[in-house]
Design an enzyme around this catalytic site. Structure first.
Site, PDB file in Angstrom:
ATOM      1  N   ARG A  20       0.842  -1.204   0.000  1.00  0.00           N
ATOM      2  CA  ARG A  20       0.000   0.000   0.000  1.00  0.00           C
ATOM      3  C   ARG A  20       0.873   1.249   0.000  1.00  0.00           C
ATOM      4  NH1 ARG A  20      -2.168   2.916   4.170  1.00  0.00           N
ATOM      5  NH2 ARG A  20      -1.363   1.375   5.616  1.00  0.00           N
ATOM      6  N   ASN A  38      -6.264  -1.432   2.592  1.00  0.00           N
ATOM      7  CA  ASN A  38      -6.258  -2.869   2.823  1.00  0.00           C
ATOM      8  C   ASN A  38      -7.679  -3.336   3.109  1.00  0.00           C
ATOM      9  OD1 ASN A  38      -3.467  -2.982   2.630  1.00  0.00           O
ATOM     10  ND2 ASN A  38      -3.159  -2.758   4.809  1.00  0.00           N
TER      11      ASN A  38
END
Length: 54
Positions: A20, A38
Protein backbone atom coordinates in the site's frame (compact mmCIF):
# COMPACT_ATOMS: atom_id res chain seq x y z
CA UNK A 1 -4.96 16.13 -21.56
CA UNK A 2 -7.61 13.57 -20.67
CA UNK A 3 -8.28 12.69 -17.02
CA UNK A 4 -9.10 9.05 -16.32
CA UNK A 5 -10.32 7.16 -13.25
CA UNK A 6 -9.42 3.55 -12.46
CA UNK A 7 -10.65 1.16 -9.77
CA UNK A 8 -8.39 -1.80 -9.02
CA UNK A 9 -8.43 -4.70 -6.59
CA UNK A 10 -5.08 -6.43 -6.12
CA UNK A 11 -4.93 -10.09 -5.06
CA UNK A 12 -2.01 -12.12 -3.76
CA UNK A 13 0.55 -11.39 -1.09
CA UNK A 14 0.04 -7.64 -0.91
CA UNK A 15 -0.47 -6.97 2.79
CA UNK A 16 2.37 -6.84 5.24
CA UNK A 17 4.96 -6.13 2.51
CA UNK A 18 4.50 -2.33 2.27
CA UNK A 19 2.47 -2.74 -0.94
CA UNK A 20 0.00 0.00 0.00
CA UNK A 21 2.77 2.44 0.93
CA UNK A 22 4.82 1.76 -2.20
CA UNK A 23 1.68 2.13 -4.35
CA UNK A 24 0.99 5.54 -2.79
CA UNK A 25 4.59 6.64 -3.41
CA UNK A 26 4.50 5.57 -7.06
CA UNK A 27 1.14 7.27 -7.62
CA UNK A 28 2.52 10.49 -6.15
CA UNK A 29 5.57 10.25 -8.42
CA UNK A 30 3.25 9.90 -11.44
CA UNK A 31 1.02 12.79 -10.36
CA UNK A 32 -1.99 10.57 -9.63
CA UNK A 33 -4.51 11.12 -6.85
CA UNK A 34 -6.76 8.63 -5.08
CA UNK A 35 -6.84 6.14 -2.25
CA UNK A 36 -5.33 2.79 -1.36
CA UNK A 37 -6.73 0.59 1.40
CA UNK A 38 -6.26 -2.87 2.82
CA UNK A 39 -9.37 -5.07 2.80
CA UNK A 40 -10.29 -7.70 5.38
CA UNK A 41 -10.05 -10.46 2.75
CA UNK A 42 -6.33 -9.72 2.19
CA UNK A 43 -6.73 -7.79 -1.05
CA UNK A 44 -5.86 -4.12 -1.58
CA UNK A 45 -8.31 -1.68 -3.21
CA UNK A 46 -6.98 1.19 -5.28
CA UNK A 47 -8.88 4.20 -6.65
CA UNK A 48 -6.65 6.30 -8.92
CA UNK A 49 -7.25 9.35 -11.07
CA UNK A 50 -4.98 11.35 -13.32
CA UNK A 51 -3.79 11.88 -16.84
CA UNK A 52 -4.15 9.01 -19.28
CA UNK A 53 -0.40 9.15 -19.88
CA UNK A 54 0.37 8.54 -16.17
Amino acid sequence: MSIEHRTLQVHGRVQGVFYRQSTQQEASRLGLTGTVRNNEDGTVSIEAEGSAEA
